[in-house]
Design a protein around this motif. Structure first.
Motif, mmCIF file in Angstrom:
data_model
loop_
_atom_site.group_PDB
_atom_site.id
_atom_site.type_symbol
_atom_site.label_atom_id
_atom_site.label_comp_id
_atom_site.label_asym_id
_atom_site.label_seq_id
_atom_site.Cartn_x
_atom_site.Cartn_y
_atom_site.Cartn_z
ATOM 1 N N ILE A 219 -24.570 -1.525 26.522
ATOM 2 C CA ILE A 219 -23.499 -0.782 25.864
ATOM 3 C C ILE A 219 -22.187 -1.518 26.083
ATOM 4 O O ILE A 219 -21.860 -1.907 27.211
ATOM 5 N N ARG A 220 -21.428 -1.687 25.016
ATOM 6 C CA ARG A 220 -20.081 -2.254 25.083
ATOM 7 C C ARG A 220 -19.144 -1.287 24.365
ATOM 8 O O ARG A 220 -19.370 -0.948 23.206
ATOM 9 N N MET B 269 -22.528 8.604 26.158
ATOM 10 C CA MET B 269 -23.113 7.365 25.633
ATOM 11 C C MET B 269 -24.511 7.162 26.205
ATOM 12 O O MET B 269 -25.452 6.827 25.477
ATOM 13 N N HIS B 270 -24.648 7.336 27.518
ATOM 14 C CA HIS B 270 -25.944 7.127 28.173
ATOM 15 C C HIS B 270 -27.004 8.074 27.619
ATOM 16 O O HIS B 270 -28.154 7.667 27.391
ATOM 17 N N ARG B 271 -26.631 9.332 27.396
ATOM 18 C CA ARG B 271 -27.608 10.306 26.885
ATOM 19 C C ARG B 271 -28.098 9.905 25.489
ATOM 20 O O ARG B 271 -29.307 9.946 25.216
ATOM 21 N N HIS C 295 -33.708 4.416 23.170
ATOM 22 C CA HIS C 295 -33.884 3.180 23.927
ATOM 23 C C HIS C 295 -35.154 2.426 23.521
ATOM 24 O O HIS C 295 -36.208 3.022 23.281
ATOM 25 N N GLY C 296 -35.040 1.094 23.424
ATOM 26 C CA GLY C 296 -36.205 0.242 23.203
ATOM 27 C C GLY C 296 -36.506 -0.080 21.757
ATOM 28 O O GLY C 296 -37.446 -0.823 21.479
ATOM 29 N N THR C 297 -35.719 0.428 20.825
ATOM 30 C CA THR C 297 -35.976 0.181 19.400
ATOM 31 C C THR C 297 -35.211 -1.052 18.916
ATOM 32 O O THR C 297 -34.152 -1.389 19.432
ATOM 33 N N THR C 298 -35.777 -1.719 17.908
ATOM 34 C CA THR C 298 -35.172 -2.963 17.398
ATOM 35 C C THR C 298 -35.101 -3.012 15.879
ATOM 36 O O THR C 298 -34.461 -3.894 15.325
ATOM 37 N N GLY C 299 -35.775 -2.085 15.200
ATOM 38 C CA GLY C 299 -35.800 -2.081 13.743
ATOM 39 C C GLY C 299 -35.394 -0.732 13.187
ATOM 40 O O GLY C 299 -35.277 0.256 13.930
#
Length: 352
Positions: A254-255, A324-326, A332-336
């Motif tokens: 996260i930025r 943000m974390h929630r 989490h873990g998705t790329t598409g």
């Protein structure tokens, strides 16, 4: 909920209004949300949900969400940079010095300076889409509770020995009621590379004068950084630099920056860019070069012609780092990202 009959009879319109309010408060009835508004012109696509406003350019500076048009309706704040999820070149590690005289000037990558740092890199295909593509033809998909926009571009210049024609695809999904959008950038490659990556701005750069537009920055792999750290220029590899080959892969990537009103100093929300699979990030910069530069490179692994790689993101407004974390952990873990009129879905893995 029960209401006495004589009250209904005697109260007329005033009582009916009171009853409606009570029923709404109790959850006994509901009111449909306003539909998402989409307006297209020759120049851009205007989008307004119940939570956000945004514009996507068709001409000029293109890709992603156009600069300072991403408005959080809850607070009135907007992004402070040059755009969000902005796309550049396809690149790889290594120097172009041996054949620089044969390169299209737009592909030349000079390093050993405050802009790019000391790490050698070179362009495989160009141009830099955001500044040189000039024209886009966005495709809008309207769903029941979202609007999505797809943009595509085929690269038209290449380094010696490389082909042109790799396809960049970007989806941006605006869900109704959310203060963020979900996006994906994907490359369908026509070249081989031992470590191909795409360079994007994530979430986007920060324009400021001695920190007047932002209070601090949060990097999940570093922590919180006061704006005073960005009053003077420094190279991307001098500090706050992330490299997958030399840093532990963080639990979350996260930025974000905490906005503030440059006129009044009023604190605003966080504007965050989340890369939903931390392992796809090759390198990420957060440095000062006249503005805070938030470049991110994803990929950086072997790719063969005919293969693809992608990264998925959430970009938007949050009231706290915990929030943000929630949201991050939900995706989490998705790329598409796949989209049809029936709905959208985050997917994986990073390489198809």
């Amino acid at each position: 909920m029960r209401v006495p009959g004589d009250l209904l009879f005697r109260g007329g319109s005033t009582v009916r209004l009171l009853l409606t309010c009570l029923l709404l408060a109790s959850g006994s009835i509901s009111v449909a949300a306003d539909p998402i508004q989409v307006t297209e012109t020759d120049e851009r696509v205007f989008i307004e949900t119940s939570a956000l406003k945004a514009q996507i350019n068709k001409r000029g500076y293109v890709t992603g969400v156009y600069r300072q048009t991403f408005v959080d309706k809850a607070t009135g704040f907007r992004d402070a940079g040059f755009g969000l999820d902005i796309a550049d070149w396809i690149m790889e590690p290594g120097s172009d010095e041996a054949y620089r005289d044969r390169l299209d000037e737009e592909l030349v990558y000079r390093f050993g300076n405050l802009y790019h740092g000391d790490r050698p890199k070179r362009s495989i295909e160009g141009p830099q889409i955001c500044t040189q593509a000039k024209v886009m033809d966005p495709h809008v998909v309207r769903g029941k509770d979202f609007v999505a926009v797809r943009q595509q571009f085929r690269y038209r210049t290449a380094a010696p020995g490389k082909k042109t024609g790799s396809l960049w695809t970007q989806w941006i999904v605006f869900p109704q009621g959310k203060r963020y959008f979900i996006s994906m950038d994907r490359i369908d490659a026509v070249n081989d590379s031992d470590a191909m990556f795409l360079r994007v701005d994530m979430p986007g750069h920060i324009r400021h004068s001695d920190g007047d537009t932002f209070e601090k920055i949060y990097l999940s792999y570093h922590g919180e950084i006061p704006s005073s750290e960005f009053f003077e220029d420094f190279a991307p590899d001098a500090k706050f630099n992330y490299r997958r080959d030399s840093n532990p892969v963080p639990e979350r990537f996260i930025r974000a920056y905490r906005l503030r009103d440059p006129e009044t100093g009023r604190q605003g929300p966080w504007l965050a860019g989340m890369t939903l699979d931390p392992d796809v990030v090759h390198e990420a910069w957060c440095h000062q070069r006249g503005y805070v530069c938030m470049i991110e490179e994803f990929g950086g692994r072997p790719v063969k012609a005919g293969e693809s790689f992608s990264a998925a993101f959430i970009v938007g407004y949050f009231d706290s780092i915990d929030e943000m974390h929630r949201v991050y952990d939900e995706h989490h873990g998705t790329t598409g990202l796949t989209v049809t009129a029936d709905g959208w879905k985050l997917t994986g893995p990073a390489v198809d």
